[in-house]
Design a protein around this motif. Structure first.
Motif, PDB file in Angstrom:
ATOM      1  N   GLU A 279       0.793  -1.225   0.000  1.00 46.52           N
ATOM      2  CA  GLU A 279       0.000   0.000   0.000  1.00 46.52           C
ATOM      3  C   GLU A 279       0.824   1.273   0.000  1.00 46.52           C
ATOM      4  O   GLU A 279       0.352   2.318  -0.443  1.00 46.52           O
ATOM      5  N   GLN A 280       2.058   1.205   0.502  1.00 49.92           N
ATOM      6  CA  GLN A 280       2.851   2.424   0.680  1.00 49.92           C
ATOM      7  C   GLN A 280       4.259   2.240   0.138  1.00 49.92           C
ATOM      8  O   GLN A 280       4.718   1.120  -0.112  1.00 49.92           O
ATOM      9  N   ILE A 281       4.934   3.381  -0.007  1.00 46.61           N
ATOM     10  CA  ILE A 281       6.335   3.394  -0.369  1.00 46.61           C
ATOM     11  C   ILE A 281       7.048   4.398   0.530  1.00 46.61           C
ATOM     12  O   ILE A 281       6.522   5.483   0.790  1.00 46.61           O
ATOM     13  N   ARG A 282       8.212   4.013   1.034  1.00 39.66           N
ATOM     14  CA  ARG A 282       8.961   4.867   1.962  1.00 39.66           C
ATOM     15  C   ARG A 282      10.332   5.192   1.368  1.00 39.66           C
ATOM     16  O   ARG A 282      11.093   4.282   1.015  1.00 39.66           O
ATOM     17  N   VAL A 283      10.640   6.469   1.303  1.00 39.62           N
ATOM     18  CA  VAL A 283      11.932   6.940   0.820  1.00 39.62           C
ATOM     19  C   VAL A 283      12.669   7.560   2.002  1.00 39.62           C
ATOM     20  O   VAL A 283      12.165   8.492   2.637  1.00 39.62           O
ATOM     21  N   ARG A 284      13.845   7.027   2.288  1.00 35.17           N
ATOM     22  CA  ARG A 284      14.628   7.484   3.450  1.00 35.17           C
ATOM     23  C   ARG A 284      15.923   8.127   2.960  1.00 35.17           C
ATOM     24  O   ARG A 284      16.694   7.505   2.231  1.00 35.17           O
ATOM     25  N   ILE A 285      16.130   9.379   3.350  1.00 34.18           N
ATOM     26  CA  ILE A 285      17.339  10.118   2.990  1.00 34.18           C
ATOM     27  C   ILE A 285      18.098  10.415   4.274  1.00 34.18           C
ATOM     28  O   ILE A 285      17.618  11.173   5.127  1.00 34.18           O
TER      29      ILE A 285
END
Length: 354
Positions: A279-285
């Motif tokens: 359901e989701q997408i997570r982008v970590r910087i």
């Protein structure tokens, strides 16, 4: 919205109940006082009612009615001051806020109504004071940031106008003018983007696109900045597709990556990773460097806020505010964690937006 509506309804119901109880107390007190007074007068024989003396009875009832009105009015004026005292304090406090005194605060009330009003007012005043401080800092910072490139452009333009420069010097000065004018355009664009996005209520222009390719493109756009500081970049993601507004999300990655590069010390590291769920997408910087103090972690998303109080680094303090607003328009969020000499921003987005 539904979670915040229920407590408000409960408070309104409680205030209505308190007002009803106050009216009932005034009515009951009036009846009790007048009834007791009538009983004492009749019991002591001061007033006697003869049989079939209707005129005497009507006269006594009229006297008691007028006396009840007088006693009720006195009780209402006396008891009514108690619940409306915090309201009067609130009105005086709001008047001070309207006159620009953002240090106005109300003492904590002793009862429920007083505590609610004073607590809400003090939170409002504190937010207004913080906003005013940030606005003042922004004006000072923005004026400084604008003045520096303008002075540079003017100075080198005057040198070019005088003539007598070598071809190498001419190219160098023209390059500086081009770079400084680019800085001015970037700052003006940031302010205009913030105004446009802040006023936008509905997300439009959504379409599926390659999110991984977009992030790689944003990293290449900032190559000059991170290569100048000799930063190590680590990209840990495969190919991911998301349905969103491509142009708006590009601003999110540019702002977050530029922020990471800006606050990473020379020779540090910047890591970008992507995790996808059904359901989701997570982008970590994530970037290395000094951590953000806990007291400032809740303020970094406020407009005009800058962690660097010396203004040694370029910026207007709008980048993270714009990024969070865009994430909210996509029904997503941005979270921050900062400890152990690293800072990481995580953007969570739904895979599909209507």
């Amino acid at each position: 919205m539904k979670k915040s509506a229920k407590p408000k309804q409960n408070r309104i119901a409680l205030l209505t109940l308190l007002f009803t109880l106050m009216v009932f107390m005034i009515f009951a007190s009036t009846m009790l006082i007048m009834g007791l007074a009538g009983y004492i007068l009749i019991r002591s024989g001061i007033w006697t009612i003869e049989e079939n003396a209707k005129s005497d009875l009507l006269f006594i009832l009229l006297i008691f009615a007028l006396a009840s009105i007088g006693v009720g009015t006195f009780l209402a004026l006396t008891l009514g001051r108690l619940p409306f005292r915090p309201v009067n304090r609130l009105i005086r406090g709001l008047r001070r806020l309207a006159e620009g005194d953002y240090e106005a605060r109300l003492p904590e009330g002793k009862h429920y109504l007083g505590k609610e009003l004073s607590g809400s007012f003090n939170r409002l005043a504190e937010e207004l004071q913080n906003t005013e401080i940030l606005r003042s800092d922004f004006v000072n910072s923005f004026s400084h940031e604008f003045k520096t490139p303008i002075v540079s452009i003017r100075g080198f333009a005057q040198l070019l106008n005088r003539g007598g420069l070598s071809e190498e010097q001419t190219r160098e000065y023209l390059g500086i003018i081009q770079e400084e004018s680019g800085r001015l355009a970037e700052m003006a664009t940031g302010v205009l983007n913030y105004t446009r996005i802040e006023n936008q209520k509905i997300l439009t222009g959504t379409a599926p696109f390659n999110l991984s390719e977009q992030i790689r493109t944003c990293i290449l756009l900032l190559e000059k900045k991170w290569s100048r500081k000799h930063l190590r970049l680590s990209l840990e993601f495969q190919e991911h597709t998301v349905t969103a507004n491509e142009e708006m999300l590009k601003q999110v990655w540019i702002n977050l990556l530029d922020n990471a590069v800006k606050f990473t010390p020379e020779g540090g590291a910047v890591e970008v990773s992507i995790q996808e769920t059904p359901e989701q997408i997570r982008v970590r910087i994530k970037n290395s460097g000094s951590e953000i103090p806990p007291r400032d972690q809740n303020r970094v998303f406020q407009k005009f806020y800058q962690g660097d109080r010396s203004h040694a680094r370029e910026g207007t303090g709008l980048g993270l505010t714009i990024a969070r607003r865009i994430a909210e328009l996509h029904r997503g969020s941005i979270s921050l964690e900062s400890h152990d000499l690293h800072t990481a921003f995580t953007v969570t987005l739904p895979l599909r937006n209507p």
